[in-house]
Design a protein around this motif. Structure first.
Motif, PDB file in Angstrom:
ATOM      1  N   PRO A  54       0.798  -1.227   0.000  1.00 27.18           N
ATOM      2  CA  PRO A  54       0.000   0.000   0.000  1.00 27.18           C
ATOM      3  C   PRO A  54       0.834   1.282   0.000  1.00 27.18           C
ATOM      4  N   ARG A  57       2.213   1.799  -3.481  1.00 26.05           N
ATOM      5  CA  ARG A  57       1.103   2.202  -4.353  1.00 26.05           C
ATOM      6  C   ARG A  57       0.777   3.687  -4.142  1.00 26.05           C
ATOM      7  N   ALA A  58       0.711   4.084  -2.871  1.00 31.22           N
ATOM      8  CA  ALA A  58       0.379   5.473  -2.563  1.00 31.22           C
ATOM      9  C   ALA A  58       1.426   6.423  -3.139  1.00 31.22           C
ATOM     10  N   GLU A  71      -4.033   3.425  -6.285  1.00 34.66           N
ATOM     11  CA  GLU A  71      -4.153   2.820  -4.958  1.00 34.66           C
ATOM     12  C   GLU A  71      -5.359   1.900  -4.850  1.00 34.66           C
TER      13      GLU A  71
END
Length: 240
Positions: A54, A57-58, A71
């Motif tokens: 995560p 992705r962010a 995201e």
């Protein structure tokens, strides 16, 4: 018309996804289809980075210009032209030629299209993310990409939460040329511009009042990632 052609003609970019995850067997099929793509001289000069963490992705969403669907999508894949693998096999490989840059870009594009078509055939949707080229050096560092690897585009995949309308493409009378290149038919273009205006006006969300010609004019009146040449050369591509 068969199901393959129907899937191709019904393509639309999906940017809103449900929370449903892509099943492992479906993801493997998508990746196998990507890997089955045509390869110039059987060079197989492409790699896919699957990004699941995560926080990564962010950061990628931020680097791509705040595209939040990076995201929220079930899967995010980064497609790369890759000649580093070849150098590992043959340390004295003659690399850095512009032709290799073209081969890498073409083959990676074909691989990406195979992946997206496979996903759509399985009831999924997706969208290409060229925005990862907004900050290519930071993306390179974030993904640990060595020299002779170029991150060309990302791809969001997942189950669609919203199904947008199919965007009208240029007519074949403009795109397809017979024997020799033909000048643009301005009357055909005007008809297409009106078609695009009607499409935007009737769209269920994100309405616009611009024609395709106006969009192209606005896009090509500004610089387009002028730092890319230096970055590409730094990664060992297009040196000669």
């Amino acid at each position: 018309m068969n199901s393959t052609i129907e899937a191709i003609l019904q393509h639309r970019s999906i940017r809103h996804f449900t929370e449903q995850k892509i099943e492992d067997e479906k993801l493997e099929l998508i990746l196998r289809c990507a890997n089955a793509a045509s390869s110039s001289s059987f060079m197989q000069c492409c790699s896919i980075i699957r990004v699941s963490l995560p926080d990564v992705r962010a950061k990628l969403a931020e680097l791509a210009g705040g595209q939040t669907y990076v995201e929220s999508a079930s899967e995010f894949l980064v497609f790369c032209a890759d000649f580093n693998r070849h150098q590992q096999i043959h340390p004295d490989a003659q690399l850095g030629f512009t032709e290799q840059t073209l081969i890498g870009a073409i083959d990676t594009g074909i691989m990406g299209q195979n992946a997206l078509l496979a996903a759509e055939s399985l009831g999924l949707g997706g969208v290409y993310i060229g925005g990862i080229r907004n900050n290519p050096q930071q993306v390179t560092e974030l993904l640990g990409l060595p020299k002779h690897v170029l991150p060309l585009f990302g791809m969001c995949l997942g189950y669609s939460a919203k199904l947008p309308e199919v965007k009208p493409r240029l007519p074949l009378s403009i795109v397809v040329h017979q024997e020799r290149y033909q000048n643009l038919d301005k009357q055909e273009l005007e008809q297409y511009d009106q078609h695009i205006k009607m499409y935007y006006a009737s769209r269920s969300r994100n309405n616009r009042q611009t024609s395709w010609s106006e969009q192209i004019t606005a896009t090509l009146n500004k610089e387009s990632r002028p730092f890319m040449q230096g970055y590409i050369e730094g990664q060992g591509f297009s040196l000669k």
